[in-house]
Design an enzyme around this catalytic site. Structure first.
Site, PDB file in Angstrom:
ATOM      1  N   GLU A  51    -101.576 -34.068  56.136  1.00 53.39           N
ATOM      2  CA  GLU A  51    -102.390 -33.651  57.214  1.00 53.39           C
ATOM      3  C   GLU A  51    -101.448 -33.103  58.647  1.00 53.39           C
ATOM      4  OE1 GLU A  51    -106.876 -36.078  58.182  1.00 53.39           O
ATOM      5  OE2 GLU A  51    -106.427 -36.798  55.883  1.00 53.39           O
ATOM      6  N   GLY A  52    -101.272 -32.411  57.772  1.00 56.58           N
ATOM      7  CA  GLY A  52    -100.008 -32.011  59.215  1.00 56.58           C
ATOM      8  C   GLY A  52     -98.700 -33.021  59.845  1.00 56.58           C
ATOM      9  N   GLN A  68     -86.302 -65.598  70.312  1.00 50.75           N
ATOM     10  CA  GLN A  68     -86.570 -65.247  71.424  1.00 50.75           C
ATOM     11  C   GLN A  68     -86.508 -63.714  71.000  1.00 50.75           C
ATOM     12  OE1 GLN A  68     -84.610 -65.613  75.646  1.00 50.75           O
ATOM     13  NE2 GLN A  68     -86.264 -67.266  76.273  1.00 50.75           N
ATOM     14  N   THR A  79    -104.475 -34.858  47.071  1.00 48.78           N
ATOM     15  CA  THR A  79    -104.973 -35.989  46.774  1.00 48.78           C
ATOM     16  C   THR A  79    -106.280 -36.378  46.361  1.00 48.78           C
ATOM     17  OG1 THR A  79    -103.841 -36.507  48.467  1.00 48.78           O
ATOM     18  CG2 THR A  79    -104.847 -38.509  48.078  1.00 48.78           C
ATOM     19  N   ALA A 135     -96.840 -23.291  51.683  1.00 50.11           N
ATOM     20  CA  ALA A 135     -98.013 -22.988  52.902  1.00 50.11           C
ATOM     21  C   ALA A 135     -98.456 -24.667  53.017  1.00 50.11           C
ATOM     22  CB  ALA A 135     -99.025 -22.139  52.632  1.00 50.11           C
ATOM     23  N   GLY A 136     -97.407 -25.200  53.323  1.00 51.84           N
ATOM     24  CA  GLY A 136     -97.816 -26.803  53.552  1.00 51.84           C
ATOM     25  C   GLY A 136     -98.362 -25.803  55.550  1.00 51.84           C
ATOM     26  N   SER A 180    -108.021 -12.527  61.172  1.00 53.37           N
ATOM     27  CA  SER A 180    -108.819 -13.891  61.690  1.00 53.37           C
ATOM     28  C   SER A 180    -109.415 -13.889  60.762  1.00 53.37           C
ATOM     29  CB  SER A 180    -110.106 -13.062  62.999  1.00 53.37           C
ATOM     30  OG  SER A 180    -109.980 -12.280  63.023  1.00 53.37           O
TER      31      SER A 180
HETATM   32  C1  LIG Z   1     -98.527 -37.261  48.987  1.00 55.28           C
HETATM   33  C2  LIG Z   1     -98.969 -36.175  49.782  1.00 55.28           C
HETATM   34  C3  LIG Z   1    -101.046 -36.098  49.714  1.00 55.28           C
HETATM   35  C4  LIG Z   1    -101.024 -34.870  50.580  1.00 55.28           C
HETATM   36  N1  LIG Z   1    -102.367 -34.759  50.736  1.00 55.28           N
HETATM   37  C5  LIG Z   1    -102.796 -33.165  50.730  1.00 55.28           C
HETATM   38  C6  LIG Z   1    -104.541 -33.071  50.620  1.00 55.28           C
HETATM   39  O1  LIG Z   1    -105.377 -33.859  49.945  1.00 55.28           O
HETATM   40  N2  LIG Z   1    -104.722 -31.659  50.043  1.00 55.28           N
HETATM   41  C7  LIG Z   1    -104.035 -31.402  50.490  1.00 55.28           C
HETATM   42  O2  LIG Z   1    -104.153 -29.684  51.198  1.00 55.28           O
HETATM   43  N3  LIG Z   1    -102.712 -31.114  51.139  1.00 55.28           N
HETATM   44  C8  LIG Z   1    -102.437 -32.462  50.873  1.00 55.28           C
HETATM   45  N4  LIG Z   1    -100.391 -32.600  51.688  1.00 55.28           N
HETATM   46  C9  LIG Z   1     -99.890 -31.326  51.893  1.00 55.28           C
HETATM   47  C10 LIG Z   1     -99.361 -32.233  53.534  1.00 55.28           C
HETATM   48  O3  LIG Z   1    -100.029 -31.672  54.639  1.00 55.28           O
HETATM   49  C11 LIG Z   1     -98.512 -31.316  53.269  1.00 55.28           C
HETATM   50  O4  LIG Z   1     -96.907 -32.129  52.412  1.00 55.28           O
HETATM   51  C12 LIG Z   1     -97.513 -31.292  54.803  1.00 55.28           C
HETATM   52  O5  LIG Z   1     -98.763 -30.532  55.608  1.00 55.28           O
HETATM   53  C13 LIG Z   1     -96.699 -30.552  55.225  1.00 55.28           C
HETATM   54  O6  LIG Z   1     -95.910 -29.215  54.461  1.00 55.28           O
HETATM   55  P1  LIG Z   1     -94.483 -29.019  53.527  1.00 55.28           P
HETATM   56  O7  LIG Z   1     -95.024 -30.322  52.770  1.00 55.28           O
HETATM   57  O8  LIG Z   1     -95.042 -27.210  53.170  1.00 55.28           O
HETATM   58  O9  LIG Z   1     -93.583 -29.051  54.743  1.00 55.28           O
HETATM   59  P2  LIG Z   1     -92.647 -28.165  55.017  1.00 55.28           P
HETATM   60  O10 LIG Z   1     -94.069 -26.975  56.572  1.00 55.28           O
HETATM   61  O11 LIG Z   1     -92.110 -27.217  54.260  1.00 55.28           O
HETATM   62  O12 LIG Z   1     -92.131 -29.080  56.525  1.00 55.28           O
HETATM   63  C14 LIG Z   1     -90.930 -29.233  55.846  1.00 55.28           C
HETATM   64  C15 LIG Z   1     -90.330 -30.091  57.536  1.00 55.28           C
HETATM   65  O13 LIG Z   1     -90.171 -28.994  58.413  1.00 55.28           O
HETATM   66  C16 LIG Z   1     -90.893 -29.126  59.633  1.00 55.28           C
HETATM   67  N5  LIG Z   1     -91.589 -28.379  59.939  1.00 55.28           N
HETATM   68  C17 LIG Z   1     -91.617 -26.821  59.266  1.00 55.28           C
HETATM   69  N6  LIG Z   1     -93.013 -26.135  60.109  1.00 55.28           N
HETATM   70  C18 LIG Z   1     -92.178 -26.771  61.681  1.00 55.28           C
HETATM   71  C19 LIG Z   1     -92.386 -25.785  62.970  1.00 55.28           C
HETATM   72  N7  LIG Z   1     -92.924 -24.457  63.425  1.00 55.28           N
HETATM   73  N8  LIG Z   1     -91.780 -26.111  63.758  1.00 55.28           N
HETATM   74  C20 LIG Z   1     -91.178 -27.710  63.847  1.00 55.28           C
HETATM   75  N9  LIG Z   1     -91.456 -28.105  62.370  1.00 55.28           N
HETATM   76  C21 LIG Z   1     -92.011 -27.128  61.002  1.00 55.28           C
HETATM   77  C22 LIG Z   1     -91.921 -30.095  59.267  1.00 55.28           C
HETATM   78  O14 LIG Z   1     -92.461 -30.951  60.133  1.00 55.28           O
HETATM   79  C23 LIG Z   1     -91.383 -30.772  58.331  1.00 55.28           C
HETATM   80  O15 LIG Z   1     -90.520 -32.011  58.745  1.00 55.28           O
HETATM   81  C24 LIG Z   1    -100.511 -33.304  50.861  1.00 55.28           C
HETATM   82  C25 LIG Z   1     -98.431 -34.290  50.685  1.00 55.28           C
HETATM   83  C26 LIG Z   1     -98.879 -34.973  49.986  1.00 55.28           C
HETATM   84  C27 LIG Z   1     -96.808 -35.578  50.446  1.00 55.28           C
END
Ligand SMILES: Cc1cc2nc3c(=O)[nH]c(=O)nc-3n(C[C@H](O)[C@H](O)[C@H](O)COP(=O)(O)OP(=O)(O)OC[C@H]3O[C@@H](n4cnc5c(N)ncnc54)[C@H](O)[C@@H]3O)c2cc1C
Length: 392
Positions: free
Chosen positions: A342-343, A257, A135, A107-108, A155
């Site tokens: 953060e998205g 330039q 983090t 769940a990212g 919801s």
């Molecule tokens: C160094 C680091 C620190 C972090 N710190 C925190 C923290 O403190 N707290 C916390 O809760 N989270 C944290 N995160 C999590 C971070 O918010 C997520 O990594 C991020 O939201 C992306 O989720 P994912 O890595 O699962 O990627 P995924 O959701 O798997 O995405 C993979 C790719 O697919 C793309 N994608 C996914 N869905 C769609 C869509 N519907 N349309 C178009 N493109 C899409 C994404 O943009 C990305 O390019 C951290 C991550 C990192 C790497």
């Protein structure tokens, strides 16, 4: 204090407690927290100014500071008076650090899909599950985490819950080996029958977690954008100094330039990003309605600028820019994460577009000027028809 230590902490990937102490002594942890809870009452704009300045010297230190705002916003924006009074003063006075645990392995971007759950056991909650990428984890004493409390609800499925270091069943797991922001830990958090008192649920009732998380991100995204502006400005500063000193073809390279055009474009982009970030931060502080769209615009624009400007700065250092002996490549590595956390910036574009479409009704008066292909009603058509009527 920050700049001379940046390369060391980047290399060893350890939390810089001495820098945290210096931030604490400077009273900076209270910047975004209201005065009634022991802070300076500054809000999001002041938070952004501090994050920008710290990130100009080290992107890792910028997030090390900003993540405490991210972790405390759920309490500030969604907590009860008692919860605010219990937790915010310690954060404001730098006595305790805080983290934000929303993301999980599966769940990212789809943050609503979290699987960590908390069951109601009468006088306490029992939490089970795992958080990924937290983090500040390990360094922090307090964790604002998000868990499913009502799997049957669409919801009101998720609630924010405060977990404290030392709570039974709560453990910090693996710490990641990262490309950038290496001085701040990013860890897994494990909950195994983790028992927390009933009053740790954020807000007056369960089920408000997704709303609290989204409100938090609206207010925190300008902070990520400010981190990006600081990184871009810091890289531009170094590139400006380097290009005026580096001599090729008997002249400083800043006299060419093409180099000047790059510096000028970098400066224009940094300034544009900065103004957008400040506008978003002011909108947050004013409680403006369009804050979701504006915060997402600031985050995506400023972080894309940071990636472009830091990459161009490396280019201006030539081969030396590619070497770890020089401070510039770290800016590029630190900048990359701002487009992801953060998205991701794809998600920011979705947020902006969704809001534009939602607001489209406000522009209904323009429909008369945009005929659909199967309803020919162009201005030229109207004029022709008026002319025909006049002729008749
Ligand atoms: C160094 C680091 C620190 C972090 N710190 C925190 C923290 O403190 N707290 C916390 O809760 N989270 C944290 N995160 C999590 C971070 O918010 C997520 O990594 C991020 O939201 C992306 O989720 P994912 O890595 O699962 O990627 P995924 O959701 O798997 O995405 C993979 C790719 O697919 C793309 N994608 C996914 N869905 C769609 C869509 N519907 N349309 C178009 N493109 C899409 C994404 O943009 C990305 O390019 C951290 C991550 C990192 C790497």
């Amino acid at each position: 204090m920050v700049r001379p230590k940046a390369a060391h902490y980047d290399r060893v990937q350890e939390y810089p407690w001495e820098i945290r102490d210096a931030l604490h002594e400077a009273g900076l942890f209270g910047v975004w927290i209201p005065k009634e809870y022991g802070g300076h009452g500054g809000g999001v704009l002041d938070l952004c100014l501090v994050v920008e300045e710290l990130s100009r010297a080290c992107g890792g230190v910028g997030v090390l500071f900003a993540v405490n705002a991210l972790g405390s916003f759920p309490i500030l924006l969604g907590g009860t008076d008692e919860q605010r009074a219990k937790y915010l003063p310690d954060i404001a006075h730098g006595k305790r650090l805080i983290a934000f645990g929303l993301s999980e392995r599966n769940a990212g971007s789809d943050a609503g899909g979290v699987a960590t759950n908390a069951s109601d056991e009468g006088d306490h909650w029992l939490i089970n599950g795992d958080k990924k990428w937290t983090t500040n984890g390990g360094a922090a004493d307090i964790y604002s985490i998000f868990a499913v409390t009502d799997p049957t609800s669409r919801s009101r499925r998720i609630s924010g819950i405060i977990v404290e270091k030392g709570d039974e069943g709560f453990e910090i797991g693996r710490s990641e080996d990262k490309m950038g922001i290496r001085c701040v830990p990013v860890v897994e958090c494990h909950f195994r029958d983790c028992r927390v008192p009933k009053d740790r649920i954020l807000g007056a009732r369960a089920g408000m977690g997704f709303k609290h998380a989204m409100m938090t991100l609206d207010n925190a995204r300008p902070g990520v954008a400010a981190q990006a502006v600081g990184l871009a400005q810091g890289a531009l500063d170094l590139a400006t100094v380097y290009t005026t000193q580096r001599v090729q073809f008997g002249k400083s390279i800043s006299s060419f330039q093409m180099v000047q055009a790059m510096l000028a474009d970098m400066a224009a982009q940094v300034e544009a990003a900065r103004q957008l970030v400040y506008a978003a931060a002011r909108a947050c502080d004013a409680g403006a309605k369009n804050v979701t769209k504006l915060a997402a615009c600031a985050k995506l624009f400023a972080t894309d600028v940071a990636m472009k400007v830091t990459t161009d700065a490396v280019q201006l250092f030539g081969g030396y820019g590619y070497m770890r002996d020089y401070p510039i490549e770290k800016y590029m590595r630190d900048a990359k994460i701002t487009q992801i956390y953060e998205g991701t910036n794809q998600v920011q574009r979705m947020v902006v577009a969704r809001n534009l479409v939602k607001e489209a009704g406000r522009l209904d008066h323009l429909k008369a000027f945009i005929p659909l292909p199967d309803h020919p009603n162009t201005i030229a058509d109207q004029e022709r028809s008026e002319a025909a009527t006049a002729g008749a």
